[in-house]
Write a protein that holds these residues in place. Sequence first.
Motif, short mmCIF file in Angstrom:
data_model
loop_
_atom_site.label_atom_id
_atom_site.label_comp_id
_atom_site.label_asym_id
_atom_site.label_seq_id
_atom_site.Cartn_x
_atom_site.Cartn_y
_atom_site.Cartn_z
N HIS A 51 0.84 -1.20 0.00
CA HIS A 51 0.00 0.00 0.00
C HIS A 51 0.87 1.25 0.00
CE1 HIS A 51 -2.61 -3.10 1.79
NE2 HIS A 51 -3.62 -2.41 1.28
N PHE A 52 0.32 2.33 -0.55
CA PHE A 52 0.93 3.63 -0.35
C PHE A 52 0.70 4.05 1.09
CE2 PHE A 52 0.11 3.72 -4.98
CZ PHE A 52 1.40 4.04 -5.42
N ASN A 53 1.40 5.06 1.53
CA ASN A 53 1.34 5.45 2.93
C ASN A 53 -0.02 6.01 3.36
OD1 ASN A 53 3.91 4.58 3.50
ND2 ASN A 53 4.86 6.56 3.13
N ASN A 54 -0.87 6.37 2.40
CA ASN A 54 -2.21 6.83 2.76
C ASN A 54 -3.22 5.68 2.80
OD1 ASN A 54 -2.57 6.23 0.07
ND2 ASN A 54 -3.59 8.14 -0.45
N GLY A 55 -2.74 4.46 2.57
CA GLY A 55 -3.60 3.28 2.61
C GLY A 55 -4.08 2.79 1.26
N ASP A 56 -3.88 3.56 0.20
CA ASP A 56 -4.28 3.12 -1.13
C ASP A 56 -3.46 1.90 -1.57
OD1 ASP A 56 -6.04 5.22 -1.23
OD2 ASP A 56 -4.78 6.48 -2.53
N VAL A 57 -4.12 0.97 -2.22
CA VAL A 57 -3.47 -0.25 -2.69
C VAL A 57 -2.57 0.04 -3.89
CG1 VAL A 57 -3.86 -2.52 -3.75
CG2 VAL A 57 -5.31 -1.74 -1.87
N ILE A 58 -1.38 -0.56 -3.90
CA ILE A 58 -0.53 -0.54 -5.09
C ILE A 58 -0.96 -1.73 -5.95
CG2 ILE A 58 1.82 -0.62 -5.99
CD1 ILE A 58 2.78 0.26 -3.20
N PRO A 59 -1.44 -1.51 -7.16
CA PRO A 59 -1.96 -2.62 -7.97
C PRO A 59 -0.88 -3.66 -8.28
CG PRO A 59 -2.69 -0.51 -8.84
CD PRO A 59 -1.66 -0.20 -7.81
N LYS A 60 -1.27 -4.93 -8.13
CA LYS A 60 -0.39 -6.04 -8.53
C LYS A 60 -0.79 -6.49 -9.92
CE LYS A 60 -0.91 -10.14 -6.68
NZ LYS A 60 -0.85 -11.27 -5.74
N ILE A 61 0.15 -6.47 -10.85
CA ILE A 61 -0.13 -6.82 -12.23
C ILE A 61 0.64 -8.09 -12.60
CG2 ILE A 61 -0.04 -6.07 -14.63
CD1 ILE A 61 -1.98 -4.47 -12.90
N LYS A 62 -0.10 -9.14 -12.92
CA LYS A 62 0.54 -10.41 -13.29
C LYS A 62 0.79 -10.53 -14.79
CE LYS A 62 -1.18 -13.27 -9.47
NZ LYS A 62 -1.92 -14.52 -9.12
N LYS A 63 -0.21 -10.18 -15.59
CA LYS A 63 -0.12 -10.41 -17.03
C LYS A 63 0.83 -9.43 -17.70
CE LYS A 63 -4.71 -12.47 -17.46
NZ LYS A 63 -6.03 -12.40 -18.15
N GLY A 64 1.70 -9.97 -18.54
CA GLY A 64 2.69 -9.15 -19.22
C GLY A 64 2.09 -8.09 -20.13
N THR A 72 0.79 3.89 -14.97
CA THR A 72 0.39 4.14 -13.59
C THR A 72 1.14 3.17 -12.68
OG1 THR A 72 -1.49 2.65 -13.92
CG2 THR A 72 -1.91 5.02 -14.16
N PRO A 73 1.12 3.40 -11.36
CA PRO A 73 1.88 2.55 -10.44
C PRO A 73 1.43 1.09 -10.47
CG PRO A 73 1.24 4.60 -9.37
CD PRO A 73 0.51 4.56 -10.67
N ALA A 74 2.43 0.18 -10.33
CA ALA A 74 2.15 -1.24 -10.27
C ALA A 74 3.38 -1.98 -9.73
CB ALA A 74 1.78 -1.80 -11.63
N TYR A 75 3.13 -3.20 -9.26
CA TYR A 75 4.23 -4.05 -8.82
C TYR A 75 3.92 -5.50 -9.20
CZ TYR A 75 1.81 -6.43 -5.00
OH TYR A 75 0.96 -7.23 -4.27
N SER A 76 4.95 -6.33 -9.12
CA SER A 76 4.81 -7.77 -9.23
C SER A 76 5.98 -8.37 -8.47
CB SER A 76 4.80 -8.21 -10.70
OG SER A 76 6.00 -7.83 -11.34
N TYR A 77 6.14 -9.66 -8.55
CA TYR A 77 7.36 -10.30 -8.07
C TYR A 77 7.73 -11.37 -9.08
CZ TYR A 77 3.40 -12.43 -5.55
OH TYR A 77 2.18 -12.93 -5.21
N TYR A 78 8.99 -11.79 -9.06
CA TYR A 78 9.55 -12.58 -10.15
C TYR A 78 8.70 -13.82 -10.46
CZ TYR A 78 13.19 -14.06 -13.36
OH TYR A 78 13.89 -14.39 -14.50
N ASP A 79 8.29 -13.93 -11.72
CA ASP A 79 7.47 -15.04 -12.22
C ASP A 79 6.14 -15.17 -11.48
OD1 ASP A 79 8.94 -15.90 -14.36
OD2 ASP A 79 10.00 -17.47 -13.27
N ASN A 80 5.77 -14.16 -10.72
CA ASN A 80 4.53 -14.18 -9.95
C ASN A 80 4.48 -15.34 -8.96
OD1 ASN A 80 3.23 -11.90 -11.31
ND2 ASN A 80 3.14 -13.26 -13.09
N LYS A 81 5.64 -15.77 -8.48
CA LYS A 81 5.73 -16.88 -7.53
C LYS A 81 6.01 -16.34 -6.13
CE LYS A 81 7.34 -20.27 -10.93
NZ LYS A 81 8.44 -21.19 -11.31
N LYS A 82 5.22 -16.80 -5.15
CA LYS A 82 5.32 -16.27 -3.80
C LYS A 82 6.68 -16.55 -3.16
CE LYS A 82 0.43 -16.07 -2.64
NZ LYS A 82 -0.65 -16.51 -1.71
N LYS A 83 7.32 -17.65 -3.54
CA LYS A 83 8.64 -17.94 -2.98
C LYS A 83 9.65 -16.88 -3.39
CE LYS A 83 10.32 -20.99 -6.69
NZ LYS A 83 10.89 -22.33 -7.01
N ASN A 84 9.47 -16.30 -4.58
CA ASN A 84 10.36 -15.23 -5.03
C ASN A 84 10.03 -13.91 -4.34
OD1 ASN A 84 11.79 -16.88 -6.81
ND2 ASN A 84 10.31 -16.55 -8.46
#
Length: 224
Positions: A51-64, A72-84
């Motif tokens: 989240h941003f510091n005001n509580g707004d969610v940072i969108p998680k984008i899986k699809k390439g 606009t702001p977004a995040y992911s993690y490597y290969d969309n795998k939780k272990k990464n």
Amino acid sequence: MKKVIVLIACVIVAHLSYSQNSSTVDVDEKSYQTVKIGTQWWMAENLQVLHFNNGDVIPKIKKGLLWKELATPAYSYYDNKKKNKKRYGHLYNWYVVMDSRGVCPTGWHVSTDEDWSVLEKYLGMTNNQVEGWNWRGSNQGIQLKSVGFEGSNTSGFSALGTGYRDPNGKFSHLKEHNDYWTTTPYDNKGNTEGVLRGLTNELSTVVRNFHVPNYGFCVRCVKD
């Protein structure tokens, strides 16, 4: 005997200058290890805030395809795998780090080009090297990288081979490369891009470069 004592004392002082540790907590109440390197306090882990510091969610984008089209702001993690995610942290686009809502814990900020320059000089880069582009320095990358990333980690920075996400949404170079966004902009022929620092398992130096905002890179925060 005196020389031996002096040498040991110098080693201890050098170690202490890199090894003062503490922690900080983000808006999601996740705790991060921090390390004092010279006069600066750095996160010793990559940011994973949701989240941003005001509580707004940072969108998680899986699809390439969706990642590619973002301005606009977004995040992911490597290969969309939780272990990464757990091991390497999040990969954020530059829109996240430049957002006025903020992502670092209170009293901290996303690293700037100047923050990195201070760090690099402390680790032994010359002024000319720091001001250059591309791969610069001598063994500063070794000092920043973890042992598993072909480094010594004498700085306590604990850099990992996180890989990255390219502007087309493809993940690349896990365990081989990483990059850290800064909030410093660069005018590349009329296009605003973000200045970054990067490390690789093949070199002992540190890269200073700039890329388009749609790359997914790591984020480290620095204490104000």
